[in-house]
Write a protein that holds these residues in place. Structure first.
Motif, PDB file in Angstrom:
ATOM      1  N   HIS A  28     -41.800  62.733  60.551  1.00  0.00           N
ATOM      2  CA  HIS A  28     -40.935  63.702  61.219  1.00  0.00           C
ATOM      3  C   HIS A  28     -40.145  64.576  60.233  1.00  0.00           C
ATOM      4  O   HIS A  28     -40.062  65.792  60.407  1.00  0.00           O
ATOM      5  N   ILE A  29     -39.542  63.947  59.199  1.00  0.00           N
ATOM      6  CA  ILE A  29     -38.652  64.738  58.331  1.00  0.00           C
ATOM      7  C   ILE A  29     -38.949  64.587  56.842  1.00  0.00           C
ATOM      8  O   ILE A  29     -38.243  65.159  56.007  1.00  0.00           O
ATOM      9  N   GLY A  30     -39.991  63.812  56.497  1.00  0.00           N
ATOM     10  CA  GLY A  30     -40.392  63.751  55.094  1.00  0.00           C
ATOM     11  C   GLY A  30     -39.665  62.746  54.233  1.00  0.00           C
ATOM     12  O   GLY A  30     -39.735  62.820  53.003  1.00  0.00           O
ATOM     13  N   VAL A  31     -38.959  61.789  54.840  1.00  0.00           N
ATOM     14  CA  VAL A  31     -38.318  60.698  54.091  1.00  0.00           C
ATOM     15  C   VAL A  31     -38.629  59.379  54.777  1.00  0.00           C
ATOM     16  O   VAL A  31     -38.915  59.334  55.981  1.00  0.00           O
ATOM     17  N   TYR A  32     -38.574  58.278  54.001  1.00  0.00           N
ATOM     18  CA  TYR A  32     -38.890  56.956  54.551  1.00  0.00           C
ATOM     19  C   TYR A  32     -37.669  56.281  55.179  1.00  0.00           C
ATOM     20  O   TYR A  32     -37.777  55.198  55.744  1.00  0.00           O
ATOM     21  N   GLY A  33     -36.537  56.924  55.069  1.00  0.00           N
ATOM     22  CA  GLY A  33     -35.314  56.411  55.666  1.00  0.00           C
ATOM     23  C   GLY A  33     -34.168  57.345  55.334  1.00  0.00           C
ATOM     24  O   GLY A  33     -34.258  58.136  54.382  1.00  0.00           O
ATOM     25  N   VAL A  34     -33.118  57.268  56.118  1.00  0.00           N
ATOM     26  CA  VAL A  34     -31.948  58.103  55.863  1.00  0.00           C
ATOM     27  C   VAL A  34     -30.723  57.244  55.596  1.00  0.00           C
ATOM     28  O   VAL A  34     -30.120  57.295  54.519  1.00  0.00           O
ATOM     29  N   SER A  35     -30.328  56.426  56.556  1.00  0.00           N
ATOM     30  CA  SER A  35     -29.074  55.685  56.406  1.00  0.00           C
ATOM     31  C   SER A  35     -29.116  54.714  55.231  1.00  0.00           C
ATOM     32  O   SER A  35     -28.158  54.615  54.456  1.00  0.00           O
ATOM     33  N   GLU A  36     -30.246  54.030  55.073  1.00  0.00           N
ATOM     34  CA  GLU A  36     -30.342  53.012  54.023  1.00  0.00           C
ATOM     35  C   GLU A  36     -30.311  53.614  52.616  1.00  0.00           C
ATOM     36  O   GLU A  36     -29.458  53.223  51.792  1.00  0.00           O
ATOM     37  N   PRO A  37     -31.180  54.567  52.292  1.00  0.00           N
ATOM     38  CA  PRO A  37     -31.102  55.144  50.938  1.00  0.00           C
ATOM     39  C   PRO A  37     -29.830  55.942  50.694  1.00  0.00           C
ATOM     40  O   PRO A  37     -29.307  55.962  49.573  1.00  0.00           O
ATOM     41  N   ALA A  38     -29.306  56.594  51.749  1.00  0.00           N
ATOM     42  CA  ALA A  38     -28.061  57.354  51.576  1.00  0.00           C
ATOM     43  C   ALA A  38     -26.907  56.423  51.228  1.00  0.00           C
ATOM     44  O   ALA A  38     -26.086  56.722  50.351  1.00  0.00           O
ATOM     45  N   ALA A  39     -26.851  55.259  51.898  1.00  0.00           N
ATOM     46  CA  ALA A  39     -25.798  54.285  51.595  1.00  0.00           C
ATOM     47  C   ALA A  39     -25.971  53.713  50.194  1.00  0.00           C
ATOM     48  O   ALA A  39     -24.991  53.520  49.463  1.00  0.00           O
ATOM     49  N   CYS A  40     -27.225  53.456  49.798  1.00  0.00           N
ATOM     50  CA  CYS A  40     -27.477  52.935  48.449  1.00  0.00           C
ATOM     51  C   CYS A  40     -27.032  53.930  47.382  1.00  0.00           C
ATOM     52  O   CYS A  40     -26.376  53.558  46.396  1.00  0.00           O
ATOM     53  N   LEU A  41     -27.399  55.183  47.565  1.00  0.00           N
ATOM     54  CA  LEU A  41     -27.024  56.207  46.596  1.00  0.00           C
ATOM     55  C   LEU A  41     -25.511  56.364  46.509  1.00  0.00           C
ATOM     56  O   LEU A  41     -24.940  56.459  45.419  1.00  0.00           O
ATOM     57  N   SER A  42     -24.853  56.395  47.683  1.00  0.00           N
ATOM     58  CA  SER A  42     -23.408  56.644  47.698  1.00  0.00           C
ATOM     59  C   SER A  42     -22.615  55.455  47.176  1.00  0.00           C
ATOM     60  O   SER A  42     -21.580  55.622  46.538  1.00  0.00           O
ATOM     61  N   ALA A  43     -23.105  54.244  47.475  1.00  0.00           N
ATOM     62  CA  ALA A  43     -22.405  53.047  47.001  1.00  0.00           C
ATOM     63  C   ALA A  43     -22.853  52.646  45.602  1.00  0.00           C
ATOM     64  O   ALA A  43     -22.289  51.726  45.014  1.00  0.00           O
ATOM     65  N   ARG A  44     -23.880  53.336  45.093  1.00  0.00           N
ATOM     66  CA  ARG A  44     -24.419  53.070  43.757  1.00  0.00           C
ATOM     67  C   ARG A  44     -24.883  51.620  43.611  1.00  0.00           C
ATOM     68  O   ARG A  44     -24.604  50.936  42.630  1.00  0.00           O
ATOM     69  N   THR A  45     -25.591  51.145  44.634  1.00  0.00           N
ATOM     70  CA  THR A  45     -26.096  49.770  44.630  1.00  0.00           C
ATOM     71  C   THR A  45     -27.248  49.644  45.616  1.00  0.00           C
ATOM     72  O   THR A  45     -27.340  50.414  46.578  1.00  0.00           O
ATOM     73  N   ASN A  46     -28.127  48.672  45.368  1.00  0.00           N
ATOM     74  CA  ASN A  46     -29.175  48.338  46.338  1.00  0.00           C
ATOM     75  C   ASN A  46     -28.796  47.107  47.161  1.00  0.00           C
ATOM     76  O   ASN A  46     -29.547  46.695  48.045  1.00  0.00           O
ATOM     77  N   GLN A  47     -27.644  46.532  46.865  1.00  0.00           N
ATOM     78  CA  GLN A  47     -27.171  45.346  47.582  1.00  0.00           C
ATOM     79  C   GLN A  47     -26.196  45.774  48.675  1.00  0.00           C
ATOM     80  O   GLN A  47     -24.976  45.693  48.515  1.00  0.00           O
TER      81      GLN A  47
END
Length: 366
Positions: A324-343
């Motif tokens: 639909h929009i060309g990404v595999y997820g929005v909320s999950e990677p956005a939170a990871c990037l903003s929190a600077r963590t994968n946990q």
């Protein structure tokens, strides 16, 4: 009324002092009676008053963050007494004499900033600041101002007065900090043995038995047993540590997004007062529901491009979202990037038209 402070004078000498201050305090408006005009008021955007000063002050009280009044202290007290409601909302009030010798903090010394304003005005005027709050006079910790430079929020003001009194009276205070900035202690206040620091609430620590008061700094919702392990005189601070990643269908209402955010945080045992910002894809820059949430709660929104989001390895990639929009997820990677963590605290939850993920900023990690 676009400035932060209103300066008011009523006598000829007071007007001269007020004009001097107005020139040195850029974020201020100046008011004085018509009979003391200099002739340059329009040029200098000075307000000339032809009417009751009591009526004027009643209006200014609701319009400015602080009032600086060149008036007799007794007159000021009589005028503002009926206007005073709550120290969380009342403006700072500082009173100066006609000669500009003393700058007296009168109202909202801590939360409203009158103590700071009195010192600022005194420095500009060459005056003597008059501060009478016990914590300032005795160089004690002002418990209603912790982490103010970082945007920390008191969860409740119920026990603030009691804990403040305990601090001033040298009673033993436990400080339990789980998350948030660690350099919040005011440099002007010496640390003493009155305070003991803990990283968590534990019945083994005997906090309730050994301390007369407690200050808790956390983004968690406390369990009843944890409250039972704390003294009655306890205040709770919410540092800005949480990042909420948001994905939503086009046209999702603000009420639905808001409901999902609040219900999910409660389920995860986290406080909404600790939200630092939201994070999402840049395709949502014009999403009205998100923009309404931003305006209502003043939570910043951080936007990421498709390329940025796709660089993050996530646990729950979605082929449907990618089509639909060309990404595999929005909320999950956005939170990871903003929190600077994968946990993340919450990897991903789908609720109606909203997908939500929750991360904790690195400053909040022990």
């Amino acid at each position: 009324m676009k400035k932060a402070y209103a300066i008011v004078a009523i006598t000829k000498k007071g007007v001269s002092q007020a004009r001097f201050l107005h020139e040195r305090l850029p974020d201020s408006d100046l008011y004085y009676p018509k009979k003391w005009v200099f002739g340059d008021e329009e040029e200098k955007d000075i307000y000339v008053i032809d009417g009751s000063m009591a009526t004027l002050l009643s209006s200014l009280f609701l319009s400015y963050r602080g009032l600086i009044l060149f008036m007799a202290l007794g007159a000021v007290v009589r005028i503002i007494a009926p206007l005073i409601k709550d120290k969380r909302t009342d403006p700072a009030v500082v009173v100066l004499d006609d000669n500009g010798r003393y700058a007296i903090s009168v109202l909202s010394g801590h939360l409203g900033g009158a103590n700071h304003l009195a010192n600022q005005v005194a420095n500009l005027m060459g005056a003597i600041p008059v501060i009478t709050t016990s914590s300032d006079v005795n160089q004690k910790l002002a418990v209603d101002l912790l982490g103010v430079q970082y945007g920390w929020q008191l969860d409740s003001v119920q026990h603030v007065t009691a804990v403040s009194a305990a601090v001033v009276n040298d009673e033993k205070i436990a400080i339990i900090q789980e998350v948030g900035e660690r350099d919040w202690w005011p440099s002007s206040i010496p640390r003493s043995e009155q305070f003991t620091f803990y990283s968590s609430i534990s019945s083994e620590s005997r906090i309730k038995e050994d301390y007369q008061g407690a200050i808790v700094i956390t983004d968690r919702l406390l369990h009843q047993q944890e409250w039972n392990d704390l003294p009655e005189k306890t205040i709770l601070y919410r540092p800005k540590t949480l990042v909420v990643g948001i994905g939503c269908n086009r046209g999702t209402s603000a009420s639905e997004i808001e409901s999902v955010i609040f219900s999910t945080l409660e389920e995860e045992g986290l406080s909404w007062k600790s939200i630092d910002h939201l994070a999402t894809i840049d395709l949502k820059r014009d999403e009205l529901g998100l923009l309404e949430i931003h305006q209502k709660y003043q939570w910043p929104i951080v936007f990421y491009t498709k390329d940025e989001l796709n660089q993050v390895s996530i646990q729950h990639p979605s082929e449907t979202v990618y089509r639909h929009i060309g990404v595999y997820g929005v909320s999950e990677p956005a939170a990871c990037l903003s929190a600077r963590t994968n946990q993340l605290l919450l990897q991903k939850k789908k609720a109606g038209n909203v997908t939500i993920s929750i991360g904790r900023l690195e400053k909040g990690v022990n």
